[in-house]
Structures are given as structure tokens and as C-alpha cells.
Design an enzyme around this catalytic site. Structure first.
Site, PDB file in Angstrom:
ATOM      1  N   THR A   1       0.822  -1.210   0.000  1.00 30.07           N
ATOM      2  CA  THR A   1       0.000   0.000   0.000  1.00 30.07           C
ATOM      3  C   THR A   1       0.861   1.269   0.000  1.00 30.07           C
ATOM      4  O   THR A   1       1.896   1.324   0.684  1.00 30.07           O
ATOM      5  CB  THR A   1      -0.972   0.013   1.213  1.00 30.07           C
ATOM      6  OG1 THR A   1      -1.871   1.123   1.061  1.00 30.07           O
ATOM      7  CG2 THR A   1      -0.276   0.087   2.549  1.00 30.07           C
TER       8      THR A   1
ATOM      9  N   HIS B   1      -6.386   4.400 -11.843  1.00 26.34           N
ATOM     10  CA  HIS B   1      -7.239   5.587 -11.883  1.00 26.34           C
ATOM     11  C   HIS B   1      -7.030   6.269 -13.234  1.00 26.34           C
ATOM     12  O   HIS B   1      -6.790   7.474 -13.289  1.00 26.34           O
ATOM     13  CB  HIS B   1      -6.893   6.546 -10.746  1.00 26.34           C
ATOM     14  CG  HIS B   1      -7.101   6.007  -9.365  1.00 26.34           C
ATOM     15  ND1 HIS B   1      -6.870   6.747  -8.224  1.00 26.34           N
ATOM     16  CD2 HIS B   1      -7.529   4.792  -8.921  1.00 26.34           C
ATOM     17  CE1 HIS B   1      -7.136   6.020  -7.142  1.00 26.34           C
ATOM     18  NE2 HIS B   1      -7.535   4.816  -7.554  1.00 26.34           N
TER      19      HIS B   1
ATOM     20  N   HIS C   1     -14.109   6.464  -9.050  1.00 27.34           N
ATOM     21  CA  HIS C   1     -12.833   5.890  -8.608  1.00 27.34           C
ATOM     22  C   HIS C   1     -11.940   5.524  -9.791  1.00 27.34           C
ATOM     23  O   HIS C   1     -10.967   6.218 -10.066  1.00 27.34           O
ATOM     24  CB  HIS C   1     -13.131   4.676  -7.714  1.00 27.34           C
ATOM     25  CG  HIS C   1     -11.957   4.115  -6.998  1.00 27.34           C
ATOM     26  ND1 HIS C   1     -12.066   3.339  -5.871  1.00 27.34           N
ATOM     27  CD2 HIS C   1     -10.632   4.172  -7.262  1.00 27.34           C
ATOM     28  CE1 HIS C   1     -10.863   2.987  -5.458  1.00 27.34           C
ATOM     29  NE2 HIS C   1      -9.974   3.478  -6.301  1.00 27.34           N
TER      30      HIS C   1
ATOM     31  N   SER D   1      -1.692  -3.804  -0.458  1.00 28.27           N
ATOM     32  CA  SER D   1      -2.596  -2.776  -0.986  1.00 28.27           C
ATOM     33  C   SER D   1      -3.860  -2.693  -0.139  1.00 28.27           C
ATOM     34  O   SER D   1      -4.413  -3.720   0.275  1.00 28.27           O
ATOM     35  CB  SER D   1      -2.988  -3.142  -2.425  1.00 28.27           C
ATOM     36  OG  SER D   1      -4.106  -2.375  -2.815  1.00 28.27           O
TER      37      SER D   1
ATOM     38  N   HIS E   1      -5.679  -2.628 -11.089  1.00 27.20           N
ATOM     39  CA  HIS E   1      -6.583  -1.520 -10.763  1.00 27.20           C
ATOM     40  C   HIS E   1      -5.828  -0.231 -11.026  1.00 27.20           C
ATOM     41  O   HIS E   1      -4.645  -0.119 -10.697  1.00 27.20           O
ATOM     42  CB  HIS E   1      -7.010  -1.607  -9.296  1.00 27.20           C
ATOM     43  CG  HIS E   1      -7.583  -0.334  -8.761  1.00 27.20           C
ATOM     44  ND1 HIS E   1      -8.685   0.278  -9.328  1.00 27.20           N
ATOM     45  CD2 HIS E   1      -7.203   0.466  -7.724  1.00 27.20           C
ATOM     46  CE1 HIS E   1      -8.961   1.383  -8.651  1.00 27.20           C
ATOM     47  NE2 HIS E   1      -8.064   1.527  -7.680  1.00 27.20           N
TER      48      HIS E   1
ATOM     49  N   TYR F   1      -9.918 -15.473 -32.453  1.00 26.32           N
ATOM     50  CA  TYR F   1      -9.018 -14.426 -32.959  1.00 26.32           C
ATOM     51  C   TYR F   1      -7.688 -14.476 -32.198  1.00 26.32           C
ATOM     52  O   TYR F   1      -7.652 -14.896 -31.050  1.00 26.32           O
ATOM     53  CB  TYR F   1      -9.687 -13.050 -32.783  1.00 26.32           C
ATOM     54  CG  TYR F   1      -8.861 -11.898 -33.283  1.00 26.32           C
ATOM     55  CD1 TYR F   1      -8.659 -11.698 -34.651  1.00 26.32           C
ATOM     56  CD2 TYR F   1      -8.255 -11.018 -32.384  1.00 26.32           C
ATOM     57  CE1 TYR F   1      -7.880 -10.649 -35.100  1.00 26.32           C
ATOM     58  CE2 TYR F   1      -7.482  -9.965 -32.830  1.00 26.32           C
ATOM     59  CZ  TYR F   1      -7.294  -9.790 -34.191  1.00 26.32           C
ATOM     60  OH  TYR F   1      -6.528  -8.755 -34.633  1.00 26.32           O
TER      61      TYR F   1
ATOM     62  N   GLU G   1      -6.570  -2.342  -1.197  1.00 26.85           N
ATOM     63  CA  GLU G   1      -7.649  -2.960  -1.969  1.00 26.85           C
ATOM     64  C   GLU G   1      -7.523  -4.480  -2.057  1.00 26.85           C
ATOM     65  O   GLU G   1      -8.110  -5.101  -2.941  1.00 26.85           O
ATOM     66  CB  GLU G   1      -7.699  -2.368  -3.395  1.00 26.85           C
ATOM     67  CG  GLU G   1      -7.845  -0.870  -3.456  1.00 26.85           C
ATOM     68  CD  GLU G   1      -9.217  -0.342  -3.011  1.00 26.85           C
ATOM     69  OE1 GLU G   1      -9.963  -1.085  -2.352  1.00 26.85           O
ATOM     70  OE2 GLU G   1      -9.507   0.810  -3.327  1.00 26.85           O
TER      71      GLU G   1
ATOM     72  N   TYR H   1     -16.823  -2.117 -31.592  1.00 25.43           N
ATOM     73  CA  TYR H   1     -16.833  -3.569 -31.353  1.00 25.43           C
ATOM     74  C   TYR H   1     -15.770  -4.031 -30.363  1.00 25.43           C
ATOM     75  O   TYR H   1     -15.880  -5.100 -29.764  1.00 25.43           O
ATOM     76  CB  TYR H   1     -16.720  -4.347 -32.676  1.00 25.43           C
ATOM     77  CG  TYR H   1     -15.367  -4.279 -33.323  1.00 25.43           C
ATOM     78  CD1 TYR H   1     -15.078  -3.325 -34.286  1.00 25.43           C
ATOM     79  CD2 TYR H   1     -14.359  -5.161 -32.943  1.00 25.43           C
ATOM     80  CE1 TYR H   1     -13.822  -3.245 -34.861  1.00 25.43           C
ATOM     81  CE2 TYR H   1     -13.104  -5.096 -33.517  1.00 25.43           C
ATOM     82  CZ  TYR H   1     -12.843  -4.131 -34.466  1.00 25.43           C
ATOM     83  OH  TYR H   1     -11.602  -4.056 -35.019  1.00 25.43           O
TER      84      TYR H   1
HETATM   85  C1  LIG Z   1      -6.531   5.879  -1.619  1.00 26.99           C
HETATM   86  C2  LIG Z   1      -6.037   4.783  -2.501  1.00 26.99           C
HETATM   87  O1  LIG Z   1      -5.189   5.373  -3.464  1.00 26.99           O
HETATM   88  C3  LIG Z   1      -7.138   4.029  -3.205  1.00 26.99           C
HETATM   89  O2  LIG Z   1      -7.642   4.811  -4.255  1.00 26.99           O
HETATM   90  C4  LIG Z   1      -6.743   2.698  -3.785  1.00 26.99           C
HETATM   91  O3  LIG Z   1      -7.847   2.240  -4.518  1.00 26.99           O
HETATM   92  C5  LIG Z   1      -5.581   2.789  -4.744  1.00 26.99           C
HETATM   93  O4  LIG Z   1      -5.763   2.948  -5.927  1.00 26.99           O
HETATM   94  C6  LIG Z   1      -4.186   2.624  -4.256  1.00 26.99           C
HETATM   95  O5  LIG Z   1      -4.144   2.100  -2.966  1.00 26.99           O
HETATM   96  P1  LIG Z   1      -2.951   1.211  -2.437  1.00 26.99           P
HETATM   97  O6  LIG Z   1      -1.695   2.015  -2.546  1.00 26.99           O
HETATM   98  O7  LIG Z   1      -3.320   0.898  -1.027  1.00 26.99           O
HETATM   99  O8  LIG Z   1      -2.864  -0.001  -3.320  1.00 26.99           O
HETATM  100 ZN   LIG Z   2      -7.918   3.146  -6.432  1.00 27.43          ZN
END
Ligand SMILES: C[C@H](O)[C@@H](O)[C@@H](O)C(=O)COP(=O)(O)O
Ligand SMILES: [Zn+2]
Length: 216
Positions: A43, A94, A155, A71, A92, A209, A73, A113
Site C-alpha cells: 500500500t 485511476h 474511482h 494494498s 486496478h 481471434y 484494496e 466492437y
Molecule cells: C486511496 C487509494 O489510493 C485508493 O484509491 C486505492 O484504490 C488505490 O488505488 C491505491 O491504494 P494502495 O496504494 O493501497 O494499493
Molecule cells: Zn484506487
């Protein structure tokens, strides 16, 4: 692959995600299915500072190694592996356009498509919940059953695939689709969509494909 090699691959995927413009700062996280759990990024650590030793093993019960913090998450990463036995890697981010569409709380419909890369005819946007919560993991678990790529309201994006290269490729494709969708919305014109039948035909063709991106 050894734990060391998988950990290096996770870090390289994170760095490539930033290089492709799919993420900013310490946002985002990456994992791979491993043994009875997963290996996941720590994290709040800048990707450039990560070493193989920074990567955290979390088992299927959510127990993780002493002295390391996975993390925030990790719950939704585990939820993806539980929901999709066909997926071994989760990304994941942003990404700008994915996040923009998610703020509008919209699915990305069949504007092109290539939406079929998700394995269905739209990219769903799951409801908002606070990051790191079991509520968010529950929404992710439901959404990811439907599609290998989902938007998280207000998010970002989650992309799940059989390996990290494919997951990164999927995340990149969806960011392009999201960019087109934002541009289309900005025209204030009605947006023509492909029909269900059009998308069924593409989904069928994609089964054979050459979309095989093997681990490098
Ligand atoms: C606050 C965090 O950034 C949250 O958005 C999380 O979803 C993220 O993208 C990164 O969190 P970590 O560094 O805990 O993986
Ligand atoms: Zn995030």
C-alpha cells in the site's frame, strides 16, 4: 514462475502502466494469483521504489506476511479471484478517461466492437463504496462476474485476465474506449450503438481471434 520472477513481473507491469499514462502517483495496484492466495503490491508505495521484497503474499483468508502491508484494496483483488476462476491477474488504476466515465456513473455501452475485449457487450460501472471496504469488494465481485473489465463509480478501473500482460493490454484498451466515449458524450449528439446481434457476432469471432498475449 518463481515468486521472485512473479514479483518482478508485477513491478514491471506497474511501471508500464505509468509509462502508458494509465495511472498517477501511488494510485492503483496489481496482483497475481499465487499458491493459496495472491501476490500483491504494497500500500501507498511509489512503483519506482518497489523491489521484489516489497510485494506481499496474502492468502485466501486475508492473512498476510508480518512486517508488510498489502494494498488497501486486497479485499477486492481476492474477490476477483473468487469470482473468476479463469483470471490469474488483476490490475486496478485511476486512468483519466475511465475515472471520468466512472464519475458520470455510466457503463460504457457498445460504441465500438472492441468493447468485446471485456467478454461482453458493455463495460459495467459498479456502485460507489469507500476504497478498501468489504462493500466495495462485494460490488466488484458481482460486476466482475459479468465483465473482465469494470468501472468503479467515482474511482477508476479494474481489469482481470489470465495473465499480467493480458490484464495490462485490457486496461489499455478500456482506457481508449473510455476516451472515445467521453469525446462522444461531449458532442451532445445521440450516440449510435452496435446492436446485441452485432456484439454477439464479434464475441463469437474473438473466441478464435489471435488475442493470445503470452507471458514474456
Ligand atoms: C486511496 C487509494 O489510493 C485508493 O484509491 C486505492 O484504490 C488505490 O488505488 C491505491 O491504494 P494502495 O496504494 O493501497 O494499493
Ligand atoms: Zn484506487
Amino acid at each position: 514462475m518463481t515468486r521472485q520472477a512473479l514479483s518482478r513481473k508485477i513491478i514491471n507491469t506497474c511501471l508500464e502502466m505509468t509509462r502508458l499514462g494509465l495511472n498517477q502517483g501511488t494510485a492503483g495496484n496489481v496482483s497475481v494469483r499465487y499458491k493459496e492466495g495472491m501476490l500483491i503490491t504494497p500500500t501507498g508505495m511509489p512503483y519506482e521504489l518497489m523491489t521484489e521484497e516489497s510485494i506481499v503474499y496474502v492468502d485466501n483468508n486475508g492473512v498476510y506476511e508480518k512486517g508488510k502491508l498489502p494494498s488497501s484494496e486486497w479485499l477486492f483483488h481476492l474477490a476477483v479471484y473468487q469470482a473468476r476462476l479463469d483470471c490469474n491477474a488483476v490490475i486496478h488504476n485511476h486512468a483519466k478517461h475511465c475515472a471520468a466515465v466512472s464519475i458520470l456513473e455510466k457503463d460504457i455501452p457498445a460504441i465500438h466492437y472492441m468493447i468485446a475485449v471485456s467478454g461482453t457487450d458493455h463495460i459495467p460501472c459498479v456502485p460507489y463504496a469507500t476504497f478498501g471496504t468489504s462493500q466495495l469488494a462485494q460490488y466488484v465481485k458481482e460486476g466482475i462476474k459479468e465483465s473482465k473489465a469494470i468501472l468503479l463509480s467515482h474511482h477508476g478501473l479494474i481489469a482481470a485476465e489470465t495473465n499480467l500482460d493480458k490484464a495490462l493490454w485490457l486496461a489499455h484498451e478500456v482506457e481508449i474506449l473510455a476516451e472515445w466515449y467521453m469525446k462522444l458524450l461531449a458532442t451532445n449528439q445521440p450516440i449510435p450503438l452496435l446492436s446485441k446481434a452485432n456484439m454477439v457476432a464479434v464475441l463469437e469471432k474473438f473466441k478464435s481471434y489471435g488475442l493470445r498475449i503470452e507471458e514474456k
